[in-house]
Structures are given as C-alpha cells and as structure tokens.
Enzyme design. Sequence first.
Site, PDB file in Angstrom:
ATOM      1  N   GLU A 320       1.293  -4.169  -5.423  1.00  0.00           N
ATOM      2  CA  GLU A 320       1.046  -2.729  -5.646  1.00  0.00           C
ATOM      3  C   GLU A 320       1.475  -1.967  -4.393  1.00  0.00           C
ATOM      4  O   GLU A 320       0.715  -1.179  -3.829  1.00  0.00           O
ATOM      5  CB  GLU A 320      -0.438  -2.505  -5.949  1.00  0.00           C
ATOM      6  CG  GLU A 320      -0.935  -3.343  -7.120  1.00  0.00           C
ATOM      7  CD  GLU A 320      -2.442  -3.242  -7.364  1.00  0.00           C
ATOM      8  OE1 GLU A 320      -3.188  -3.293  -6.378  1.00  0.00           O
ATOM      9  OE2 GLU A 320      -2.850  -3.086  -8.525  1.00  0.00           O
ATOM     10  N   CYS A 416     -10.303   0.944 -10.886  1.00  0.00           N
ATOM     11  CA  CYS A 416     -10.412   1.814  -9.717  1.00  0.00           C
ATOM     12  C   CYS A 416      -9.982   3.248 -10.006  1.00  0.00           C
ATOM     13  O   CYS A 416     -10.531   4.194  -9.443  1.00  0.00           O
ATOM     14  CB  CYS A 416      -9.588   1.246  -8.561  1.00  0.00           C
ATOM     15  SG  CYS A 416      -7.878   0.947  -8.974  1.00  0.00           S
TER      16      CYS A 416
END
Lengths: 655, 655
Positions: A320, A416
């Site tokens: 990521e 998240c």
Amino acid sequence: MEKVAAPLHTLPLKSVQINDSYWSRYIQLVRDVVVPYQWEALNDRIEGAEPSHAIKNFKIAAGEEEGTFGGMVFQDSDLAKWLEAVGYLLQTEKDEKLEKIADEVIDLIAKAQHKNGYLNTYYTLKEPGKQWTDLCECHELYCAGHMIEAAVAYFDATGKRKILDVAIKLADHINEVFGGEPGKISGYDGHQEIELALVKLYETTGNKTYLRLSQFFLEERGSQPHFYDKEAEKRDGTTHWQNSFMIENKAYSQAHAHVYEQDRAIGHSVRFAYMCTGMAHLAARTGDEEMIKSCKRLWRNVVSRQMYITGGIGSQRHGEAFSFDYDLPNDTVYAETCASIGLIFFAQRMLQLEPNSEYADVMERALYNTVLAGMSQDGKSFFYVNPLEVHPQACEANENYNHVKPVRQSWFGCACCPPNVARLLSSLGQYIYTVQGDTLYTNLYIGSKTDVELNGNNVTLIQESNYPWSGEIKFTVEADQENDFTLALRLPDWCAHADLRLNGKKVLMEEITNGYVHLKRTWSAGDQFQLILAMPVERMKSHPLVRQNAGKVALQRGPLVYCLEEADNGPQLHQISLPANAPLQVQEDENFLNGLVVITGEGERQKAEDWGTGLYQRGTHTATETVPLTFIPYFAWANRKIGEMKVWVDEKGNR
Amino acid sequence: MEKVAAPLHTLPLKSVQINDSYWSRYIQLVRDVVVPYQWEALNDRIEGAEPSHAIKNFKIAAGEEEGTFGGMVFQDSDLAKWLEAVGYLLQTEKDEKLEKIADEVIDLIAKAQHKNGYLNTYYTLKEPGKQWTDLCECHELYCAGHMIEAAVAYFDATGKRKILDVAIKLADHINEVFGGEPGKISGYDGHQEIELALVKLYETTGNKTYLRLSQFFLEERGSQPHFYDKEAEKRDGTTHWQNSFMIENKAYSQAHAHVYEQDRAIGHSVRFAYMCTGMAHLAARTGDEEMIKSCKRLWRNVVSRQMYITGGIGSQRHGEAFSFDYDLPNDTVYAETCASIGLIFFAQRMLQLEPNSEYADVMERALYNTVLAGMSQDGKSFFYVNPLEVHPQACEANENYNHVKPVRQSWFGCACCPPNVARLLSSLGQYIYTVQGDTLYTNLYIGSKTDVELNGNNVTLIQESNYPWSGEIKFTVEADQENDFTLALRLPDWCAHADLRLNGKKVLMEEITNGYVHLKRTWSAGDQFQLILAMPVERMKSHPLVRQNAGKVALQRGPLVYCLEEADNGPQLHQISLPANAPLQVQEDENFLNGLVVITGEGERQKAEDWGTGLYQRGTHTATETVPLTFIPYFAWANRKIGEMKVWVDEKGNR
C-alpha cells in the site's frame, strides 16, 4: 532583531459552526448514518459483513464476557476512531443518546485498562505477558495513539475526564516503558500514530512529558543497530505476520533512516502521512528548525512528485505504498482513502508551521476529490482504493487490477477507511481557519459561523457560498465594537483571477503574501466582503516526467477534478479523445445525486465498426466520429451503475 | 462426391538443410553455445547459477549416486528438452562427441526407468509408492511427454532404439494405468504435453494405441465430477504447492470444460498452447471434425483477441495467464517466451489441418519477434517475460512491474524457456514447408536446400534470400527429370504488394488460395523463380477495443516489429510522439549487433525544461521539439546498456 512570528494555531472545533449547502449534508450523513452504522459494525450487528469483534474484545478484556480475541491485531483502533468521531460530533451538536452510548463504552474501555495503565485487548487476551515485544508488527502504540486522540476529542466535547484519565494513565505508562534511559525500551511503533497523538495530549494537558516522548519516538526511528531486528532477535525471530516483510523492509514503515535524513515519500503511504503529521505538529510546538526542514522536504517530495491530481497518494498495491518519483499509474493505483486523510492531517499541521496557501491547496484537493470519492452518497459504502481509471472487466479478469473495485464496498476486513472518513468530516470545522496573532487565515471556503478572538476582542465571522460549484464567497463580520485585525483569504492554485468587494465596492488586492490576500483594516459590525474566484473549466496537464499521463488532459473546475463515466459516455472510454480546442460548457444537473455541475463538450471517438476482425492492421488513418461528452466530478463516480471511469483523457491535436 | 483432400504433413527435418544469412548464425549458436551451456547447467556446473539437479536426480534414481531429489517436481523435463534439441541437431549435422554424451545420458535414463516402465525421478526418489496420486500439480505425464518427444527426435536422428524403447515402455505403462476402463485412472495431467507427444509417438511407431490415449486425455479433460477434486480427496486434501490454487482454479489448466466446449484462450498460456497443439495434431491424424472446430475456435480467439503484436501471449503475471479479450497491457505483460513457442507449435499443427497462410503469419510473428527477443545475441541469457514497454526504475521500485526484467537473465530457477528456445531453433527446418499431395507449401522464407518427393519424383528446392531484411526470395528447382507439381508460396499478411518472376520474367499470380500463390507447372531442372515482397515500413494500429494502444502506432517492416530504445533515443520515451505523416527511412547498420536494418525519422518530444516544478498545471499547450528517432527491431532490444524500451508510440496528429 528578527521578528519572531506569533504561533499559528487552529480554532477549537466548538467555535466553528458549519452551515454549508455542500458540506452540511455530508456531516449530517456522518451523524445520521455513518457513525450509527459503524456502531452496529463494531458490535457485530451488520448482516453479511465480517464481524468486527472490537466491542466484544473490550468486553472480554473487561471481564464482562467470555471468549477469545477476534479481528486484526489493531482492532482496538476501530473503536477509538469511532469514539473520536463521536467526540467531534458532540463538540458541534448536543446528542444525549449518543453521549450515553459513548459514556458506556468509555466505562468498558476503562475496565479493560490494566492497573499500570496498559491498554490493548489483543495482548491482554491473546498474548498476556508478551506486551511490547513486537512493536514492529503489532500496533500497540498505534492503538494507544488512537485512544489518546479519542480521549482528547471526547474531553473537549464533554469536559468529562474519565477517558482523558485513561489516556493519561496509558501515556504515563508508555513513558515509563519507552525512552532512551537505561532499562527502558529504546524503540517505536511499526505504524506511526502515537507521535501525533502525544502532541494533542500535550496541548490538552500542558504536560511537556508527552511532547518529549513524541520527540523521542520520532528521533529514535531509523537508529542503528535497528530496533526491529533487536526485538525480533529477542523473540527468537517469531513474527505476527505471514512473513517477515515488515521487519525486513524498514522503509515500509519509514524506519530505514532518521527522520532528519529522509528526503522522499517511501513505503506505506498512511504510515508516512501519519509520521509527517506528527513531525509537523511537534515542530509547530517545539520550533525545532531541523524538524521543520525535514517536514518541508518530505512535503515537497510527496506533493510535487508522488501525488495524484485527485490528492491520492500511494502508487502501488504492494505494501500500500509509494513507488518512485513521477510514477503515477491511473489504473493499478492504490491511493487509499486513509492516505489522503493522512495527507490532509499533514497539510493542516504544516499550516501551523507557516501560513502558505500551498498546504491548503493540497488539503482541498485531497478533501474534495479522493476523500469524498471514498464514500458513497448514502454514506453506507466506501472505497479503500481510489483509481483514476477503471475498466470493470479488468478488475475481475486481470489480477493486476484486482485490488481496484469498481463499486464501493460495505465494510472491510481491515476497516480503517470508513471511521477515518467519519472523524475527518465530523471535525471539518478545524480545517477552515488558522490564526496567527491578529490575523485570521481562511484555508477552506465552507459556509460557517465562527467565533474567534482577534486583537483582544470577540469577532464572529460568517462565510456563505455555493462553493465548490461557484467561486463567490460572502463574508460578514459581526462584532460588538470596531476592531483592528487582518483577514487573510487563500487564493487557490486553481484560480487564475480573483476579485474582492468590500461592502459592495471592488477593492484592490494590495497585499498578497504566501498565496493569501490580506485585508488589514478596522472592521465594524456588519462589514461585508466578497471574494469572487473565477471558476472556468481548466485543462490540466501533468509534469512531463509522469509517463502515464503523456498526451493526456484532465478537466478541473474549482477544486473539483472531473472524469468521464460509462453511464454518460458509453463503454470503451479509451476510444475517446478531447480536441485541444474543444469548447466546454458548464451545466447544472439538479437531478444527478444531490445536484452537481457537469461539464459537457464534443469529443472524438474512434470508430470501431469499420475495423473488421483482425487484431492489428496496416494503415495511417484512424477513423473517428464526433460524440457528445459529459464529465462529472470525480467524487461522484460509481454512484450509478457499474462501469468504466477515466480522469486522464487523450488530448487530440496537441501531441 | 466431395473430393477428399490429401493429408498435409511436414517434411522430415533431415531433408531440410538450412543455409541462411539470418538463421544459420542462430542455429550455430544453439549448437555451439546454448546446448553445451545447458549441458553444464543440467550438471550443476554453472558458477553463480542455482543448481539444476536434473542429471543428479537421474543418477540417484539409477542407483549411481547417493542423495536426495533436488529442483522442481518437473525437473526431469529439462533434461528431456535438452535431449530433444540434441536429437534435432544430430538430424541436421553429425556430431560424434555430442552423440556420445547423449548415448551416455540415455543409458542413465534407461537405468532410472522402473521395470514396469514408470519413469520420473521425483516420485522415484521423494515419494515412492505415491506415483499418479497428484496429476493436477505434479507434472508426471508432462515429464513423460517431454521424454517421448526427446526419444522420437533422437531416434529420428540416429536410428538408435534405446531411448525410443524407453519411451514406448513408458507410454505402454501409462496406457495400462490411464483410461476409461474400470480399474484405470480416469484422469489427465495438470500440464498438457503428453497429448501432443503421444501423437508423435504414433507417427514414429504406427501404433494407434498412442493416438487413442492422446484422444482419451484430451476428451477426459473437464469431465465432472472433477478429476482434480477426486484425486485431492483421495490424498486427504494434501497439496504439492504452497496453496490449492491449481486444484481449485480449473481454468488455470484449461480443465474447466471439455475441449469441445472451450471457446477462448484462458488460464496458463503455455498449458493452453500445448493443449491446442495436441488437439490440432491429433485432429490432423484422426480427422475428428468436432476437434478441428474446437481448434479453429480457440485459434481464432487467441490470435484475434489475445495476442501481442510481437506474437506474445499471456497478459498477466498471475498464473502466467491470459486475462480477457483485447486486454493487452504492454508494461505489466507476461508474454512468456515458452508460450510463444507453444503458439508456434499450435500454428504448425494447424498447417497440417489446412493450408492457410494465417497460421504461418502468426508462426512468423512469434518466431521473429518474441522468441528471438527471448534470447540474447550471444545465446547466453534469456527473457522469460517479454514486455512491449519497459521502464527499468519501475521494474525495481513498483512491484507491479517486478516480474518484468530489463536485462536477460542467465538461467532460471524454473528453467523452461532456454531449452525450449534450443529445441525450436534446432528443429526450425520442420516449420518451413508443408506438403499436400503434389503441392509444396512454403510457410517461412528461410535460406535452405530441401529434398522432397513430389508427384513421385525427387525434387530439390533451394531457397536463397536476405530475409527478413529484404523481401526478395529466390527459389531454384533441381530435379533429375521434368515433373508436374505445384509450388505454393505464402503471401505474408504484412505485405501489400508481391511480384513473381519465373526464369527472370515477371508472371501474373493466377491462383491465390488461402493466402498462398500457387505455381502449377511442369518444372525442369534449373528453373528459377523469384518472389518479391514489397517491404516498406508499415504503421500498425491495434483493434479499437485494445485500450492500452489507443492513439498509438507501432512500426513493422516485413515480419519484424520495431521499438524505440533509450540507447538511441534517450530516456523518457513516453515524451516522444511520432507524427502521423512523418517520413520514415530505412537504414542498414552493419555495426549494430550482427548487422540489422533500423528505421529513422523525426518525432516530437515534449519539452520538460519549460515546465517548472509543479506536478500539475493549467494550460492548453504542451511545448514540444523535433527530435531524430531511431527504431530498432524488437528482437534486438536489451543487447546494449540497460534502458527504457517501447513498441507502441503515441501518434501525433491522428487522434
């Protein structure tokens, strides 16, 4: 003698009441839908979604239930982020029912805290006695940081100390465990977050211990011999992940070098943004010149070389993470919603280091494009990855695009992004202004009523506009008495021409500094002024080193980046090009979503029917036909049927 | 009554002696460098390379050495492919030293064979008693297939039966174990190969059992309940891979449906190509109309929708697989060298089903571009993946491009490509002609001397040319007597204008059928004719549904696809566009590699220096400058310093 500038700070959220034709709906959505939905999710009551386990973990840790830990190692942080959002919501509007739920959850959290202050349900339940043995992978300080942020927000809202005391006890415990002194752990978390939280706790408590601890964590990062290796060795090499990627790849968590030496955005993009936020926030309080230089260097790299036009950051799925300068693939992109939120945090802290409109420009870009695209218009589904080009079949049939989803998802295993959107939007009032001495800087144009003390007197400033659809913003000053102060208004990077009217009369912009026009005068109650930002459709180009956008153009109007969607333009968007000289019209569409401005024009589309069946053909000519095009704001994509989307469009006749 | 066409077949390799200005060097390279190098590799004698274990495994299995199995589960096939290449080399040139090495290795193989005919060192050494329990993952029949191919090639070369007898014993054993009858395993291999090998064994032995067994394996594929699941259940779910991907993803090995029902290229591209080769070869011998239809359907899909202009196939790294129709990314491509070799096998078998120049066109495309690019000019390093666009920094810093290497590698852990290149090039003579009745079809233009019986008489046909650099090909007929037969010459898809001269005089092309011009006459010794294929530089375009190539052009001259390389054109190739009307010159460069023809012209390059530092800018104009461009043949890329490369270039002024 050099003049020392007064410190810059934001306004308390309570003093900014948003009342905006564009944003109020979103904030209400957070209040009415997102936060309640997330509460259900945290309690494992969403049908069809994977259970969160977050509340259940706390109940077991508090001795109220039997069972075993569930979810990710950092599952506690989901509850903390939710509670933080609740704190912000309660700061701007009373809600007894919500406060009651929060108070109960705070009781639960307090019960789950150890006597010595330790608080983490994963280690309490799953690996008792092993706490602080795998900072690299296990997010204990990360979770602590989120709990501290929640505590500060909730205390600011209610004045109730219970969760603040939990946070203080936790921070004090951490201060006893970590530090450079003998006997303490000379380490730091694998996911930055505690650093920025400790600065907030300092601001709320005035206790400089927390500032020093934040500085310790930031400065220790990247020291050699490496902390990750040392703690892994103590664990005999055991890991909490399927491999030792996090331990080995120091740059993944920006622990490859000291923060003073780091010169570019690298590794996991959310970790990077949170670290920079902590650095800038700390530097704003300490004035550490070296730290400020590092912040500016890292800012410069990320916004000038590694940021999508939508304010997205992170060019690759693997880790990521960032990839390298000017590598901005539109279709295999990551651009996580959380990373853009982190970039907004970073920008807001930079605005506390110096007034410079560039920070607010980036904040606005990320907010109006990636962050808003991250949430569906009904507040119930979210993007984790925010592509700038989507071909739905590719997402399914070519694994390279597998992480890119053409429709928003209801909840994530690693959840998240939704709570991060909630805590950002519910605290949006904090991002509008910064104050320095008797100057009020306006960073964002959001309809609101704000109480602020300037030059020793209370002032109320009212902002009204139809932003981002129109660039006309009206300000009204309300004050009990005449008062000398300066209003500084950001001139956005997207705006080539701005006008200013004071009480109806056009005035010259005499002082423009760091991208803000300064209005210094004696203000009287009822004074009105208007900022008129010209908002034509702009054709945006990318830096010549961005290979993915060579020969392409993106449309932007005001802060909004636009895109082509299949719903308006049919499939095979790659066949479309936009002539360099094509006139473009702006058109309001009240029926689309909650009303928005679309851009229309004529483009060229490659004719497919003349081609035949061969895959390759000799020939110099490509047959095209003129077709009507409709561009919609990027944030609004994927709210109709599934289909292709494209931000960067081939420009015909320019290259 | 319908006229039944005579069967089509290739010529024995022995009867075709290649003597070509372009190819002889490559074949000599295989003889002098590749095959000796691979022999060293198989014997674990290459410094710095991972050991192959292949010979060692056979020595242990033969009882000549102590030790344990090493390498991949299909390691035996590396030795088999090497031996097959040796067989081809010995068919065209005597080499006593090489034959002695091969005879010794054949003795070793024979000693490693079980009494019942079973032959596989992995199961012999590592899992005795467990043979035939994991066909899906363990490649036992695949390895057997390669051994059979090697045996046929070596027998054809030397007339020595030892390895052929090993192969017959192995095939007979397989025939006892597998089949639809009760007590036999009703299954097939997870990696197709045995199917095509058994047809070869039938051709050599005349034993129809092998033809039926091949048909059984092909027809059983995709039956329900699924064989992979059944055998996995018998193994209690144990796998030989890190996960159960191969077992679960039936389409990965084209086992998701019966071959008669499959309608598109899917899954692992090498498996697909080998399966189709087996299907077409079998159908050419059985005349099975349904099988022929399936072959044509799968051929149509792969070449019309899933093939790169270089003849590469396989659009994604994940599963080394096809993705979907018209998805042909140039930079995240797979296009494995072995897959293009498999496509050439498939094409050659299709040419035995019907004379159609399209098959030869694809064969030529894959051969002159991807296969040759797969090997360095010194024969010592190889590409596994063959990209059409490379940015070296991206290969390192963005994991999406990690499988793409900007330089050829010396050997691979999974070393399938180098020996595959060796066996293709050493048998190249088999691909030049097909014969049907008294018609000789010329599929490839390669300088050679060929002996063939046509209409009952021996004919020698000499081909001479400077192909692929020039399109003038000279043929001379040598014969003892006058003879009536037809010479059919392929008119390549890249050629818009061809001329024919017979004994110096231009003749009309009277009969053109299926892409071949037919010359039917009474031929005399010394008759000469010339085919003159116009070979201008062609601007190639992609089908309008290929989104990756929208607005782009690729240059091709004759069978060769060209590319831009950083070594000639500087870095940042994406800044270059080629005006639609730019004149292009052809230029011989004798100093570059072994002499080749480059294409030069003038292009436009975006000016980077005027830009400034911002990542995005408003504005309608992109400043460019005129720059000289040099395109080199794709096969020659990456033979100088490391740098960018690009096949598809933006075309200016067309879109």
